[in-house]
Design a protein around this motif. Structure first.
Motif, PDB file in Angstrom:
ATOM      1  N   MET A   1      35.818   3.444 -31.373  1.00 16.52           N
ATOM      2  CA  MET A   1      35.056   2.377 -31.854  1.00 16.52           C
ATOM      3  C   MET A   1      34.022   2.153 -30.801  1.00 16.52           C
ATOM      4  SD  MET A   1      35.561   1.287 -34.971  1.00 16.52           S
ATOM      5  CE  MET A   1      35.208  -0.407 -35.317  1.00 16.52           C
ATOM      6  N   LYS A   2      33.703   2.886 -29.934  1.00 17.58           N
ATOM      7  CA  LYS A   2      32.956   2.241 -28.634  1.00 17.58           C
ATOM      8  C   LYS A   2      31.447   2.111 -29.030  1.00 17.58           C
ATOM      9  CE  LYS A   2      35.694   4.064 -24.977  1.00 17.58           C
ATOM     10  NZ  LYS A   2      36.214   5.364 -24.457  1.00 17.58           N
ATOM     11  N   LYS A   3      30.943   3.136 -29.835  1.00 22.86           N
ATOM     12  CA  LYS A   3      29.616   2.919 -30.192  1.00 22.86           C
ATOM     13  C   LYS A   3      29.220   1.846 -30.767  1.00 22.86           C
ATOM     14  CE  LYS A   3      28.762   7.840 -30.247  1.00 22.86           C
ATOM     15  NZ  LYS A   3      29.470   8.767 -31.462  1.00 22.86           N
ATOM     16  N   THR A   4      30.100   1.528 -31.796  1.00 20.59           N
ATOM     17  CA  THR A   4      29.993   0.130 -32.572  1.00 20.59           C
ATOM     18  C   THR A   4      29.991  -0.944 -31.648  1.00 20.59           C
ATOM     19  OG1 THR A   4      32.112   0.576 -33.441  1.00 20.59           O
ATOM     20  CG2 THR A   4      30.401   0.812 -34.865  1.00 20.59           C
ATOM     21  N   ILE A   7      26.396  -1.655 -30.095  1.00 17.48           N
ATOM     22  CA  ILE A   7      25.279  -2.139 -31.177  1.00 17.48           C
ATOM     23  C   ILE A   7      25.536  -3.678 -30.917  1.00 17.48           C
ATOM     24  CG2 ILE A   7      24.714  -2.458 -33.399  1.00 17.48           C
ATOM     25  CD1 ILE A   7      25.445   0.680 -33.238  1.00 17.48           C
ATOM     26  N   MET A  11      22.575  -6.199 -29.567  1.00 18.42           N
ATOM     27  CA  MET A  11      22.073  -7.390 -30.354  1.00 18.42           C
ATOM     28  C   MET A  11      22.382  -8.731 -29.436  1.00 18.42           C
ATOM     29  SD  MET A  11      23.291  -6.800 -34.070  1.00 18.42           S
ATOM     30  CE  MET A  11      22.597  -5.390 -35.143  1.00 18.42           C
ATOM     31  N   ALA A  14      19.343  -8.517 -27.509  1.00 20.88           N
ATOM     32  CA  ALA A  14      18.296  -9.013 -28.086  1.00 20.88           C
ATOM     33  C   ALA A  14      18.348 -10.538 -28.429  1.00 20.88           C
ATOM     34  CB  ALA A  14      18.389  -8.209 -29.377  1.00 20.88           C
ATOM     35  N   ALA A  15      19.481 -10.947 -28.693  1.00 21.63           N
ATOM     36  CA  ALA A  15      19.319 -12.399 -29.251  1.00 21.63           C
ATOM     37  C   ALA A  15      19.041 -13.352 -27.803  1.00 21.63           C
ATOM     38  CB  ALA A  15      20.748 -12.843 -29.464  1.00 21.63           C
ATOM     39  N   ILE A  18      15.415 -12.940 -27.564  1.00 21.97           N
ATOM     40  CA  ILE A  18      14.596 -13.608 -28.605  1.00 21.97           C
ATOM     41  C   ILE A  18      14.739 -15.344 -28.580  1.00 21.97           C
ATOM     42  CG2 ILE A  18      14.716 -14.376 -31.354  1.00 21.97           C
ATOM     43  CD1 ILE A  18      15.468 -11.428 -31.672  1.00 21.97           C
TER      44      ILE A  18
END
Lengths: 130, 937
Positions: A1-4, A7, A11, A14-15, A18
């Motif tokens: 599950m590392k790649k998930t 992400i 985010m 990114a948050a 933003i």
């Protein structure tokens, strides 16, 4: 599950980016003095100055309605609203305008009015004789 | 106040409703608790069974109580029981039956009951169709019902400081709800009338939009309840099959509900758009977005076993966000940030509590179970479908978080104000720009992901050469299409070009998917349709949102006016004066009143550079009057739909004296008339214009003048010439008399700002009372003539075919008219026809009257033996033929309107795209419903 997990991490970053960049979209409600100082576009809350004239000349300037607004600090300025006179304008309890100062007048292109609800008045209409 | 007994009240309904509300509330608690205990004790069959039975009873009583309550309220609305508050507030005598449904859910209590109604329907379906999961699912659903039911309890908690109220009972008596002197009167009920439904809500959209939206809201509880049941039972995979049907249904219906609201706003309200990122709109969109994210992780979980935790989280959040939306829109917290009017009900804390129960309850259960949820340990490959789907779902959730974060500004403000009362509060300066800027990227990312992932397979970890070629082909095609689109609509920023490209990429990819994959198995087509819809929606958004423009006066350029940057959006249209607005010639032709709406007929002609008419159509935007007709309540738009664009029109302003009866009176009072005396044929100069008045006419043509038997009407025609002698207007003005009342119908010279009407002195001048007339009697034979004053009167003959304004023929009548030829002193000849009638042995006569001569004539008797006619003639006491006219200047004009006309290119792509998304969801739901039962594991 590392790649998930990468992400959501991206985010979150990114948050943060933003949210920090979006802080410029947000500001407090202004008043006439802050609007004059900054010259920026902002929102002003106030009340209609009912004793001052309201001018709407539909023939010559259908896109401009003039009135006077008293802001939260009690300052009164002329407002040039770039719209026709709104329905029920006189009944408004509170007015929120978006715009900026231009000389002595506040030029607004957006308006939100708070009106007393038609259905909240505590009077009871009596049946008319027919 | 002493106890009074009031006449006409039907009190049993109120008692019955109160009983049903409490019964429903208690039964929901009982049902929820019993189902809870049944499921907790599922290891012990006997105990489980008895708790289950109690649960069924509780659920049934709750359902029956609430349905009966709704039935009773409808009954009292239909029978107009105004003694009850809810009936009084929302119904009136003149409310058509077709709006009874709208009136029912106009108020907050009604919409809570609508919500409960759907829960009961959905609960009943689950009870009958899913025996395996119904106990835990209904336990959760009934707990939600307890909360909703508490919103209409209307009881005061005893022993509290300010009498804390729980819920608001819609069926309290109006006299208990407010204090007014009228309740001193035992007969008050016969004196009051209902307030009725807000005229804005009197249209069919308000009949279909709320129930659909509420079915959408209500249905989000089902995936939530299944998720809670899954967590609770520790059977994390077993519920996936049954749960998916419900989340697909919920996504489809909630989406349609939101879309309907958007379409209603665009089609029937004056907003001039379909989405404004208003907090109320946002807060209903976010649960849908999260539901869609949940559906995607749910599909991953069902196919690979991964993504279970996210699915749980999304379903919990989707439902909790529905509650949050309820809190935002109903608490008055949005205040001045939303254009949608919602009044507070004083139940904010109850709603907050309601929200916290399910948020904290759901999240704690998830956290408690999170380590024991079994998911595959093997990491999914970069090139599997689930990987990219999962990323897409996270991006959707991220979109929801961003929207909620900004929409919640008023909530932060409220919380800060609790601690810092003088806090000014933060606000988004330009909400539309703010949301568009960030959500654009969500659109772009979701497009690329869905366009790419739809051709990948679950669990397979290979990116093949074929797939690479295919993707390259899609990108190339999307590029070409983007170029073509950019020729059609302006894409001024690179971000917009990218968004168009992304949207078109998913369109291309979905179309190929539909042809290559779904054509072999229609069941796989649902996602293709939804994704195709998403792409089309993005293109439609760019076209209609980014490229809409106002049809305004092209001669007013920006910068010419003193303030730069403000577009002159609105135009003034004067009746029958065509105006050129950006390639269209618009004419305001007329207005017609139908029921309570005044429709303005606007003629549009699309013209090219040489003024050649390419296309013409008419639009009818309207002004709607309030229930009592005293003022204009709202302006409603009208839109011309083409395949590639819409022309939207809405009247935004009309002369203020036409909007309000009070203002009209004020205006009329300011008009000052001046009197002038003229004779027919005279030319009068007034206000640099020349007026020529004609002869008085006794049969008015004015459409406002209503002829009835006792009426006397005078009409004076006139012509108006300007300084150069050119005819500028030709009209007439009328005065009518009914008994002692005088009605004046002034002529309006709008462009001159003038009004003209006859004075009542004119009536006195022209109409003498019969008693004041002095008749002279003559005996004439046919051909005889006689001199009367200045007149020479000749009996030219008689007429058996009698026509007279005051004569209506009856059977058995003997009627004859004398034909009198009258020559005045100037030699002008006119005729009069006095009538003699014998009706049932009783003779009577009808006189004739020439108003301009002032001559009255009567036929008194006919002697058959010698064929002599006895005639009476009289002359008015007037001195000269003078009319007294009244003229007013500086009258505000009444013949214009201010129009907003806006062109939305490509808006149909937006609607079609959105609709396709929802159809895709409902297709998927339908196929899941039809799946053979035996596959259920």
């Amino acid at each position: 599950m590392k790649k998930t997990f990468i992400i959501p991490l991206i985010m979150i970053v990114a948050a943060i980016v933003i949210i920090t960049s979006a802080t410029k979209d947000v500001s407090t409600y202004g008043d006439f003095s802050t609007a004059t100082e900054s010259g920026d576009r902002l929102k002003i809350v106030g009340k209609l100055a009912k004793d001052k004239p309201m001018v709407y000349d539909a023939e010559n300037t259908p896109n401009e309605f003039q009135f006077y607004l008293v802001d939260d600090k009690g300052a009164e300025r002329k407002v040039l609203l770039k719209k026709p006179k709104p329905q029920d304008f006189e009944r408004s309890e509170q007015i929120v305008l978006t715009g900026k100062m231009s000389g002595d007048a506040f030029v607004a292109d957006e308006i939100l009015m708070k009106c007393p609800s038609k259905y909240k008045n505590e009077e009871i209409s009596i049946k008319s004789e027919s | 106040m002493a106890q009074m007994s009031y006449a006409g009240e039907t009190l049993w309904i109120g008692y019955a409703c109160r009983l049903l509300i409490i019964a429903g509330f208690v039964a929901a608690i009982m049902g929820s608790l019993s189902y809870f205990l049944a499921f907790q004790n599922r290891a012990q069959a006997a105990l489980e069974k008895s708790w289950q039975r109690l649960g069924h009873i509780g659920a049934a009583i709750h359902g029956v109580s609430i349905l009966s309550l709704i039935g009773l309220i409808f009954f009292s609305m239909i029978t107009r029981k105004y003694e009850y508050n809810y009936v009084f507030e929302h119904v009136s005598d003149d409310l058509p039956m077709r709006y009874i449904l709208s009136a029912f859910w106009e108020g907050q209590e009604g919409s809570f009951m609508l919500w409960m109604f759907w829960h009961i329907v959905l609960g009943a379906i689950i009870w009958f169709t899913d025996k395996k999961w119904r106990v835990p699912v209904l336990s959760v659903l009934l707990l939600v019902e307890v909360c909703l039911n508490s919103m209409i309890l209307g009881i005061y908690l005893p022993f509290t400081l300010d009498d804390i109220r729980i819920g608001s009972n819609p069926m309290v008596l109006i006299r208990e709800n407010m204090e007014a002197p009228i309740f001193q009167n035992a007969q008050y009920l016969s004196l009051i009338k209902g307030r009725g439904l807000n005229p804005l809500l009197q249209n069919y959209w308000n009949t279909i939009h709320p129930p659909t939206l509420f079915l959408g809201f209500a249905s989000t509880v089902v995936p939530f309840a299944y998720a809670i049941a899954g967590l609770w039972s520790r059977e994390d995979k077993a519920w996936l099959k049954s749960g998916l049907k419900w989340s697909l249904f919920s996504g489809g219906i909630l989406g349609i509900g939101i879309l309907m609201g958007s379409f209603w706003a665009y089609e029937a309200l004056s907003f001039g758009g379909y989405w404004a990122w208003d907090p109320v709109e946002n807060s209903s969109l976010v649960p849908w977005i999260i539901m869609i994210a949940g559906i995607h992780t749910h599909l991953i979980a069902k196919n690979t076993g991964a993504g279970l935790r996210s699915t749980y989280l999304f379903y919990i959040l989707s439902f909790v966000l529905v509650l949050y939306s309820t809190l935002l829109t109903r608490s008055g917290i949005l205040g001045d940030t939303s254009a949608h009017a919602f009044t507070e009900m004083g139940l904010e804390w109850q709603l907050t509590g309601f929200l916290l129960i399910f948020l904290l309850g759901g999240i704690s259960l998830l956290l408690y179970r999170v380590r024991t949820i079994q998911e595959p340990t093997k990491e999914e490959s970069m090139w599997s479908r689930e990987f990219w789907m999962y990323v897409g779902a996270l991006i959707l959730a991220f979109s929801g978080i961003l929207i909620t974060a900004s929409t919640s500004l008023p909530v932060y403000n409220t919380i800060i104000k609790i601690f810092k009362p003088d806090y000014a509060g933060m606000v988004l300066q330009d909400p539309i720009e703010h949301y568009n800027r960030y959500q654009l990227w969500i659109g772009v990312l979701v497009s690329f992901l869905s366009g790419f992932a739809i051709f990948l397979r679950y669990k397979l970890g290979k990116f093949t050469r074929a797939h690479a070629i295919q993707t390259g082909f899609h990108l190339l095609l999307a590029g070409i299409l983007t170029y073509l689109v950019s020729r059609w609509i302006a894409l001024p920023q690179w971000q917009m070009i990218l968004m168009a490209f992304a949207g078109l990429y998913v369109v291309v990819s979905s179309v190929e998917y539909l042809f290559r994959v779904a054509s072999k198995n229609i069941r796989l087509g649902a996602s293709g349709f939804s994704h195709l819809g998403f792409g089309l929606m993005l293109v439609g958004l760019l076209a209609s949102g980014g490229n809409s423009y106002h049809l305004n006066n092209p001669f007013l350029f920006k910068g010419l006016s003193d303030e730069e940057g403000f577009e002159e959006k609105y135009v003034q249209l004067i009746k029958n004066k065509p105006l050129l607005v950006r390639g269209h010639m618009v004419t305001y032709e007329s207005d017609t009143l139908i029921d309570r709406e005044r429709f303005y007929t606007l003629d549009f002609k699309k013209i090219d550079k040489d003024l050649k008419v390419l296309d013409s159509f008419k639009l009818y935007p309207n002004a709607m009057y309030s229930n009592d007709f005293a003022k204009v309540a709202a302006f409603n738009p009208d839109t011309k739909h083409y395949f590639g664009r819409d022309v939207f029109t809405c009247v935004v302003n009309i002369p203020s004296h036409l909007t309000d009866a009070e203002k009209l009176k004020e205006m009329e009072d300011t008009i000052k008339y001046e009197q002038i005396v003229v004779a027919p044929g005279d030319t009068v100069e007034f206000n640099i214009l020349k007026f020529v008045f004609g002869k008085v006419d006794l049969s008015p043509q004015s459409p406002d003048y209503l002829k009835s038997e006792n009426d006397l009407g005078l009409e004076i025609p006139f012509e108006v010439y300007d300084e150069e002698g050119t005819l500028v207007d030709k009209s007439y003005t009328t005065i009518g008399m009914k008994g002692a009342l005088v009605y004046k119908y002034p002529a309006k010279l709008e462009s001159e700002g003038m009004r003209i009407r006859p004075s009542e002195l004119t009536i006195d001048e022209f109409v003498s009372p019969e008693d004041d007339l002095q008749y002279e009697t003559f005996d004439l034979k046919q051909g005889d003539s006689y001199t009367f004053g200045d007149f020479k009167i000749k009996l030219a003959g008689f007429d058996r075919n009698v026509k007279h304004v005051n004569y209506q023929a009856e059977e058995g009548d003997l009627a004859i008219a004398a034909l009198l030829e009258i020559e005045d002193k100037n030699g002008a000849i006119s005729t009069q026809k006095p009538v003699y009638i014998i009706r049932g042995n009783r003779p009577f006569g009808l006189k004739d009257y020439d108003i301009n001569l002032g001559l009255h004539s009567r036929l008194i008797e006919i002697n058959p033996s010698d064929e002599r006619f006895t005639i009476k003639v009289a002359k008015d006491q007037r001195n000269e033929n003078k009319m007294v006219m009244e003229l007013a200047t500086n009258v505000p004009r009444s013949d214009y309107l201010i129009l907003e006309a806006k062109v939305f290119p490509g808006i149909n792509y937006f609607w079609a795209g959105c609709l396709l998304m929802m159809i895709g969801l409902l297709m998927a739901w339908y196929f899941k419903l039809k799946e053979p039962k035996k596959q259920t594991a």
